[in-house]
Write an enzyme that holds these catalytic residues in place. Sequence first.
Site, mmCIF file in Angstrom:
data_model
loop_
_atom_site.group_PDB
_atom_site.id
_atom_site.type_symbol
_atom_site.label_atom_id
_atom_site.label_comp_id
_atom_site.label_asym_id
_atom_site.label_seq_id
_atom_site.Cartn_x
_atom_site.Cartn_y
_atom_site.Cartn_z
ATOM 1 N N GLY A 172 91.406 31.128 94.287
ATOM 2 C CA GLY A 172 92.306 29.987 94.077
ATOM 3 C C GLY A 172 93.407 30.572 92.924
ATOM 4 O O GLY A 172 94.519 30.531 93.266
ATOM 5 N N ILE A 217 80.949 33.919 89.386
ATOM 6 C CA ILE A 217 79.420 34.203 89.429
ATOM 7 C C ILE A 217 79.007 34.150 90.965
ATOM 8 O O ILE A 217 77.851 34.758 91.298
ATOM 9 C CB ILE A 217 78.536 33.394 88.392
ATOM 10 C CG1 ILE A 217 78.782 32.022 89.116
ATOM 11 C CG2 ILE A 217 79.138 33.604 87.099
ATOM 12 C CD1 ILE A 217 77.694 31.214 88.348
ATOM 13 N N ASP A 218 79.435 33.333 91.705
ATOM 14 C CA ASP A 218 79.223 33.410 93.040
ATOM 15 C C ASP A 218 79.298 34.429 94.156
ATOM 16 O O ASP A 218 78.657 34.311 95.238
ATOM 17 C CB ASP A 218 80.071 31.766 93.861
ATOM 18 C CG ASP A 218 79.747 30.706 93.077
ATOM 19 O OD1 ASP A 218 78.754 30.446 92.385
ATOM 20 O OD2 ASP A 218 80.687 29.610 93.323
ATOM 21 N N GLU A 316 73.208 25.275 95.904
ATOM 22 C CA GLU A 316 73.870 24.110 95.864
ATOM 23 C C GLU A 316 74.687 23.407 97.063
ATOM 24 O O GLU A 316 74.645 22.294 97.376
ATOM 25 C CB GLU A 316 74.507 23.947 94.478
ATOM 26 C CG GLU A 316 75.879 24.579 94.501
ATOM 27 C CD GLU A 316 76.689 24.576 93.461
ATOM 28 O OE1 GLU A 316 76.917 23.263 92.834
ATOM 29 O OE2 GLU A 316 77.183 25.494 92.648
ATOM 30 N N VAL A 351 73.727 26.985 82.927
ATOM 31 C CA VAL A 351 73.286 27.948 82.331
ATOM 32 C C VAL A 351 73.302 29.336 83.069
ATOM 33 O O VAL A 351 73.425 30.502 82.391
ATOM 34 C CB VAL A 351 71.584 27.761 82.117
ATOM 35 C CG1 VAL A 351 70.923 27.665 83.556
ATOM 36 C CG2 VAL A 351 70.863 28.732 81.269
ATOM 37 N N ARG A 353 76.126 30.527 83.990
ATOM 38 C CA ARG A 353 77.346 31.042 83.720
ATOM 39 C C ARG A 353 77.552 31.669 82.176
ATOM 40 O O ARG A 353 78.125 32.588 82.030
ATOM 41 C CB ARG A 353 78.597 30.001 83.660
ATOM 42 C CG ARG A 353 79.145 29.489 84.853
ATOM 43 C CD ARG A 353 80.217 28.577 84.679
ATOM 44 N NE ARG A 353 80.564 28.198 86.149
ATOM 45 C CZ ARG A 353 81.446 28.518 86.811
ATOM 46 N NH1 ARG A 353 81.678 29.906 86.875
ATOM 47 N NH2 ARG A 353 81.586 28.249 88.109
ATOM 48 N N ASN A 582 67.730 58.714 86.663
ATOM 49 C CA ASN A 582 68.738 58.818 87.478
ATOM 50 C C ASN A 582 69.321 60.217 87.911
ATOM 51 O O ASN A 582 70.324 60.432 88.057
ATOM 52 C CB ASN A 582 69.969 57.848 87.205
ATOM 53 C CG ASN A 582 70.863 57.571 88.507
ATOM 54 O OD1 ASN A 582 70.490 57.511 89.523
ATOM 55 N ND2 ASN A 582 72.220 57.549 88.361
ATOM 56 N N GLY A 625 66.613 60.466 79.352
ATOM 57 C CA GLY A 625 67.350 61.057 80.620
ATOM 58 C C GLY A 625 67.326 62.531 80.909
ATOM 59 O O GLY A 625 67.672 63.037 81.582
#
Length: 834
Positions: A172, A217-218, A316, A351, A353, A582, A625
Amino acid sequence: YLVNILFSLLHCWLSTCKLAFHGKVYTCCANPSLPSCLSLPSPFTGRSRTMAHHEAPHKDPRKMGIGRSIAVLTSGGDAQGMNAAVRATVRMGIYTGAKVYFVHEGYQGLVDGGDNIKLATWESVSMMLHLGGTVIGSARCMDFKEKWGRLKAACNLVKLGITNLCVIGGDGSLTGANQFRTEWSELLADLRKGGKISAEEANRSSHLNIMGMVGSIDNDFCGTDMTIGTDSALHRIIEVVDAITTTAQSHQRTFILEVMGRHCGYLALVTALACGADWVFIPEMPPEENWEEHLCKRLIAQRGRGSRLNVIILAEGAQDRNQKPITCDQVKNLVSKKLGFDTRSTILGHVQRGGTPSAFDRILGSRMGVEAVMALLEATPETPACVVSLSGNMAVRLPLMECVQVTKDVTVAMTEGRFEDAVKLRGKSFQNNWDTYKMLAHVTPPEMKSNINIAIINVGAPCAGMNAAVRAAVRVGIIQGHQMLAVHDGFDGLANGQIEPIIWAQVGGWTGKGGSNLGTKRHLPGKNIEQISLNITKFNIHSLIIIGGFEAYLGGLELVTAREMYEELCIPMVVIPATVSNNVPGSDFSIGADTALNTITMTCDRIKQSAAGTKRRVFIIETMGGYCGYLATMAGLSSGADDAYIYEEPFHIRDLELNVEHLIEKMKTSVKRGLILRNSNANENYTTQFLYNLYSEEGKGTFDCRMNVLGHMQQGGTPSPFDRNFGTKMGSKSVLWLTNKLKECYRHGRIFANMPDSACVLGMKKRSLVFQPLASLKDDTDFEHRIPKTEWWLRLRPILKILAKYDTVEMDTSEVAAMEHVIKKTGLVKGDKM
């Protein structure tokens, strides 16, 4: 004449900078007439860089922003990692010579103007990397949706000469930015007609460039694998799930957990994978008709296999096939009344977020901020509004409105009941997660067995996420009808016959456990090859999964080499990289590295907090490392370090001297603290103790110094959401690959695999998981130092230096952040077709 020559040489040396952005090379040279053979040292790398005469006409990137102004705002919902993006935008903008402005309170601040739009400084974005939310504020703004509001916003920007706008927010917020840009000329004309701005001001601000970064966050924005804030939200969710799991196990309870995601089920889906949930409800793929009965059967079956708890994850925005909401209370009542299970429900809410951003979100925000500034400065009036996105480990630029359109298409597909299309439109990453979840949670093991035995072995140092890979491999193998064998204590266990069958119930709850439940050792198969070959025959092992670090890679190579002498070793093998270092060739990421990186980052946060209290203090931190500088470099980016010393980038006494001088200058500002990271094997002589002594001596009277060696705490701990999910996908994919390879290698009633492609490393390369033959990776391996010769993350090191305020930085990126098209990859959905 000689004096002039000397001054020219000195001036040239001081201002030498060669910087490559997106395939373009820029050079700053004070005297273009110098001979092309002159070679000068690079202050960043310590290596020589030839300055060719033909490079002189190129524009210095540190001057690209001169006369330009950039405004940065955060809009919509807040997300952890936004501050990292703001910080990188400000510092990169200042580095290029541009003026950078904060817009406080999002679009509302843009409309209201005044003190809401303030000039940012280098120091004003200090000590904000570790903060959640957005320090410049965000607000829902109805005024900006009206033309009169946008007129006021345009007037405020024109008066300050701002023609570049960087927006961090959801779809948006970014759509609003695009509308603002589209009608910019019309707004200028109206302002000019109303006498609000002069003709000169209108000329100076003739067009507006827009660049977006997605903070949500979604993870509901199509075109990017991950949005800023998603990984941190997953950390919050997994912390709660782990806490709930222990009490649920104690009391044999069923827990229903509702997570955010009104229109996108990403958080719910990845959480389900990361905790091994029994069921997940997501809006993109509602459950089939009569799901209540299927759910109850599933829970009973899990209890029948010995599980003491059930976990159900619910987004949700969950709904059924008729678009009726599915709620926590509805599911709770169903389970408790129909099954009689002791059932509890928890709604996490906001919580998710909050809290400290994860290392991933800090690095993502920093990379996106740097890329956004460069995109703005390279933009022309014809360039469409773009959004900076992540694809695999690559930063890419995508047309904003294409991404918005595909995001809207997902909603349309769900509304029309085309749920398969909705999952596809979410992107490849989402679809892979869904496919993996379905395989692990919704398939009943077959009664018919394949007579195939697959052995799993852990090799090298333990790391978080190994158990998740083992669990996934075991369960997918059982689903395929195979018998799975657990090899304890690495190659020693394979030689000593420490091999036993492992069943479905044994690996329950393994995703959240750190270390290696199978046990692991560093020893290579070398001296025990003969005994290993005998045990492969004795236990009728048809294929082998080797999970571990560089020792796993070397061990796999030794087994492949020994095939010439031992026919028993002619079986398909796959190596899954799992090490905090890694450093396994063939993969950009290893299981365990993300957890270690988060541990280092959180430790550095605490250390910096200590330094902020005492002031004028510099910390020298040694990370793990080996010879691979991944942890030091990425932790440097995520913690805002002043430098990170690594083996791959040689440094000398002059570099150390420059770093000390840099810190002395830094202590004159309001930022009176310093952080230096050093990879454990960065240099044989410049040890951590040496650096501590050097900094302590040279900083006398200006700053004092402290030293920390983090040690094995980096290997332990609970696996991060990324490592759980990554390990789960790697374990699943390895078994599916072996199943197909076994069919290919079945000859004359037995399995015989001696081709190079029958022994592979499974790794992530740029954008996808790929299998690469062990033998083919030899040429890209530095066996002496146990690292790949090509390491993708090295191109991120200049970002660390730029954000730490080093003036002369060489940044040579081979990857080009070119404009890509989302619609070409996903397709717009119309009717029943894609």
